[in-house]
Design a protein around this motif. Sequence first.
Motif, PDB file in Angstrom:
ATOM      1  N   VAL A  57       0.840  -1.199   0.000  1.00  0.00           N
ATOM      2  CA  VAL A  57       0.000   0.000   0.000  1.00  0.00           C
ATOM      3  C   VAL A  57       0.877   1.251   0.000  1.00  0.00           C
ATOM      4  O   VAL A  57       1.811   1.355   0.798  1.00  0.00           O
ATOM      5  CB  VAL A  57      -0.932   0.026   1.235  1.00  0.00           C
ATOM      6  CG1 VAL A  57      -1.964   1.142   1.097  1.00  0.00           C
ATOM      7  CG2 VAL A  57      -1.629  -1.319   1.428  1.00  0.00           C
ATOM      8  N   GLU A  58       0.569   2.186  -0.888  1.00  0.00           N
ATOM      9  CA  GLU A  58       1.332   3.436  -0.999  1.00  0.00           C
ATOM     10  C   GLU A  58       0.358   4.611  -1.050  1.00  0.00           C
ATOM     11  O   GLU A  58      -0.613   4.589  -1.803  1.00  0.00           O
ATOM     12  CB  GLU A  58       2.196   3.409  -2.260  1.00  0.00           C
ATOM     13  CG  GLU A  58       2.932   4.692  -2.569  1.00  0.00           C
ATOM     14  CD  GLU A  58       3.833   5.153  -1.432  1.00  0.00           C
ATOM     15  OE1 GLU A  58       3.620   6.283  -0.947  1.00  0.00           O
ATOM     16  OE2 GLU A  58       4.719   4.383  -1.021  1.00  0.00           O
ATOM     17  N   ILE A  59       0.632   5.637  -0.257  1.00  0.00           N
ATOM     18  CA  ILE A  59      -0.253   6.797  -0.195  1.00  0.00           C
ATOM     19  C   ILE A  59       0.019   7.800  -1.322  1.00  0.00           C
ATOM     20  O   ILE A  59      -0.873   8.507  -1.775  1.00  0.00           O
ATOM     21  CB  ILE A  59      -0.151   7.483   1.192  1.00  0.00           C
ATOM     22  CG1 ILE A  59      -1.267   8.519   1.360  1.00  0.00           C
ATOM     23  CG2 ILE A  59       1.223   8.109   1.384  1.00  0.00           C
ATOM     24  CD1 ILE A  59      -1.348   9.118   2.766  1.00  0.00           C
TER      25      ILE A  59
ATOM     26  N   PRO B 273       0.464   8.961  -4.976  1.00  0.00           N
ATOM     27  CA  PRO B 273       0.088   8.439  -6.299  1.00  0.00           C
ATOM     28  C   PRO B 273       1.275   8.252  -7.244  1.00  0.00           C
ATOM     29  O   PRO B 273       1.338   7.259  -7.977  1.00  0.00           O
ATOM     30  CB  PRO B 273      -0.885   9.500  -6.829  1.00  0.00           C
ATOM     31  CG  PRO B 273      -1.407  10.197  -5.626  1.00  0.00           C
ATOM     32  CD  PRO B 273      -0.293  10.177  -4.622  1.00  0.00           C
TER      33      PRO B 273
ATOM     34  N   HIS C 148       3.156   5.120  -6.234  1.00  0.00           N
ATOM     35  CA  HIS C 148       2.331   3.961  -6.575  1.00  0.00           C
ATOM     36  C   HIS C 148       2.466   3.638  -8.062  1.00  0.00           C
ATOM     37  O   HIS C 148       2.655   2.475  -8.444  1.00  0.00           O
ATOM     38  CB  HIS C 148       0.878   4.268  -6.214  1.00  0.00           C
ATOM     39  CG  HIS C 148      -0.110   3.241  -6.672  1.00  0.00           C
ATOM     40  ND1 HIS C 148      -0.257   2.019  -6.057  1.00  0.00           N
ATOM     41  CD2 HIS C 148      -0.998   3.257  -7.703  1.00  0.00           C
ATOM     42  CE1 HIS C 148      -1.196   1.319  -6.686  1.00  0.00           C
ATOM     43  NE2 HIS C 148      -1.660   2.053  -7.689  1.00  0.00           N
TER      44      HIS C 148
ATOM     45  N   GLU D 185      -1.863  -1.387  -3.956  1.00  0.00           N
ATOM     46  CA  GLU D 185      -3.035  -0.582  -3.635  1.00  0.00           C
ATOM     47  C   GLU D 185      -2.596   0.813  -3.234  1.00  0.00           C
ATOM     48  O   GLU D 185      -1.537   0.993  -2.627  1.00  0.00           O
ATOM     49  CB  GLU D 185      -3.831  -1.245  -2.509  1.00  0.00           C
ATOM     50  CG  GLU D 185      -4.338  -2.634  -2.891  1.00  0.00           C
ATOM     51  CD  GLU D 185      -5.154  -3.293  -1.800  1.00  0.00           C
ATOM     52  OE1 GLU D 185      -6.386  -3.231  -1.878  1.00  0.00           O
ATOM     53  OE2 GLU D 185      -4.549  -3.871  -0.886  1.00  0.00           O
ATOM     54  N   GLN D 186      -3.411   1.799  -3.606  1.00  0.00           N
ATOM     55  CA  GLN D 186      -3.127   3.176  -3.218  1.00  0.00           C
ATOM     56  C   GLN D 186      -4.039   3.560  -2.071  1.00  0.00           C
ATOM     57  O   GLN D 186      -5.261   3.374  -2.139  1.00  0.00           O
ATOM     58  CB  GLN D 186      -3.331   4.125  -4.394  1.00  0.00           C
ATOM     59  CG  GLN D 186      -2.836   5.533  -4.095  1.00  0.00           C
ATOM     60  CD  GLN D 186      -3.105   6.494  -5.238  1.00  0.00           C
ATOM     61  OE1 GLN D 186      -3.138   6.108  -6.396  1.00  0.00           O
ATOM     62  NE2 GLN D 186      -3.315   7.757  -4.893  1.00  0.00           N
ATOM     63  N   GLY D 187      -3.444   4.063  -0.997  1.00  0.00           N
ATOM     64  CA  GLY D 187      -4.241   4.447   0.163  1.00  0.00           C
ATOM     65  C   GLY D 187      -3.341   4.772   1.332  1.00  0.00           C
ATOM     66  O   GLY D 187      -2.110   4.724   1.232  1.00  0.00           O
ATOM     67  N   ASP D 188      -3.960   5.118   2.447  1.00  0.00           N
ATOM     68  CA  ASP D 188      -3.244   5.490   3.667  1.00  0.00           C
ATOM     69  C   ASP D 188      -3.319   4.335   4.661  1.00  0.00           C
ATOM     70  O   ASP D 188      -4.354   4.109   5.284  1.00  0.00           O
ATOM     71  CB  ASP D 188      -3.867   6.754   4.260  1.00  0.00           C
ATOM     72  CG  ASP D 188      -3.113   7.254   5.482  1.00  0.00           C
ATOM     73  OD1 ASP D 188      -2.120   6.606   5.877  1.00  0.00           O
ATOM     74  OD2 ASP D 188      -3.516   8.297   6.041  1.00  0.00           O
ATOM     75  N   ALA D 189      -2.217   3.615   4.774  1.00  0.00           N
ATOM     76  CA  ALA D 189      -2.173   2.458   5.679  1.00  0.00           C
ATOM     77  C   ALA D 189      -1.309   2.726   6.901  1.00  0.00           C
ATOM     78  O   ALA D 189      -0.907   1.788   7.592  1.00  0.00           O
ATOM     79  CB  ALA D 189      -1.655   1.232   4.922  1.00  0.00           C
TER      80      ALA D 189
ATOM     81  N   TRP E  82      -4.042  -1.741   7.927  1.00  0.00           N
ATOM     82  CA  TRP E  82      -4.639  -2.125   6.642  1.00  0.00           C
ATOM     83  C   TRP E  82      -5.094  -3.581   6.767  1.00  0.00           C
ATOM     84  O   TRP E  82      -4.458  -4.503   6.296  1.00  0.00           O
ATOM     85  CB  TRP E  82      -3.603  -1.985   5.519  1.00  0.00           C
ATOM     86  CG  TRP E  82      -4.196  -2.000   4.137  1.00  0.00           C
ATOM     87  CD1 TRP E  82      -4.302  -3.082   3.303  1.00  0.00           C
ATOM     88  CD2 TRP E  82      -4.744  -0.898   3.424  1.00  0.00           C
ATOM     89  NE1 TRP E  82      -4.877  -2.717   2.114  1.00  0.00           N
ATOM     90  CE2 TRP E  82      -5.173  -1.368   2.160  1.00  0.00           C
ATOM     91  CE3 TRP E  82      -4.943   0.453   3.730  1.00  0.00           C
ATOM     92  CZ2 TRP E  82      -5.756  -0.554   1.197  1.00  0.00           C
ATOM     93  CZ3 TRP E  82      -5.526   1.270   2.773  1.00  0.00           C
ATOM     94  CH2 TRP E  82      -5.917   0.776   1.523  1.00  0.00           C
TER      95      TRP E  82
ATOM     96  N   ASP F 282      -7.519  -5.167   5.412  1.00  0.00           N
ATOM     97  CA  ASP F 282      -8.381  -5.646   4.323  1.00  0.00           C
ATOM     98  C   ASP F 282      -8.148  -7.102   3.919  1.00  0.00           C
ATOM     99  O   ASP F 282      -9.089  -7.825   3.625  1.00  0.00           O
ATOM    100  CB  ASP F 282      -8.205  -4.755   3.087  1.00  0.00           C
ATOM    101  CG  ASP F 282      -8.674  -3.326   3.326  1.00  0.00           C
ATOM    102  OD1 ASP F 282      -8.668  -2.899   4.490  1.00  0.00           O
ATOM    103  OD2 ASP F 282      -9.038  -2.656   2.357  1.00  0.00           O
TER     104      ASP F 282
END
Length: 218
Positions: free
Chosen positions: A106-108, A110, A113, A131-135, A139, A141
């Motif tokens: 996961v990378e915040i 862009p 990523h 996945e792109q997001g704030d972990a 995380w 999921d």
Amino acid sequence: MMNLEQSRFNMVEQQVRTWNVLNQDILDLLYQIKREEFVPAAYRFMAFTDMEIPLEHDAVMLTPKMEARILQELNINKTDKILEVGTGTGYMTALLAKLGAHVYSVEIVPELHAMARINLQAHDITNITLEQGDAARGWPDHGPYDVIVLTASTPVLPEAFQQSLAPGGRLFAIVGEEPVMEAMLITCTTPGNYSSTRLFETCTAPFRNALQREQFHF
């Protein structure tokens, strides 16, 4: 080409091995996955140096010896499901993918990523989910995970990470604030129970939106 391979050899023998990274599978992997191909073009001359490499938005690429030491401490198995928080350029992702079964990374940022996706596709590494997001605070999921790697520091380690470990799972985290932080290995011994080992002192950039210590006001 000869100078490139000599530089790689020097990195492994003079930086990595001397920091007590003696696992031959990991040392071999550092020759197999070409680190310079994951370093941003402007810093490619630094690919084999014992320095962190600056990335977008104040992120950094960890030193080669740190990357290798993390892998050794986690003792990754071929069946392990791995969570990486902070994909960066995808280099650590590639190393993890070669050692484990599947990596969720996961990378915040862009731009990072996108860069990691291009780099990993170029190396035909497919047992990954990017996945792109704030972990920075967890995380869950795809959990529980056998291995969790935090590639930046956090002043306070969110409980969500250890709660996402499967029994026997291992978590690597760098915890604390400048000037001194501690690298930690946390193991889920049985469901809901954890052991913690302090590995060494270090210092590196924090996650964006990392969990902070509570501020007391008088």
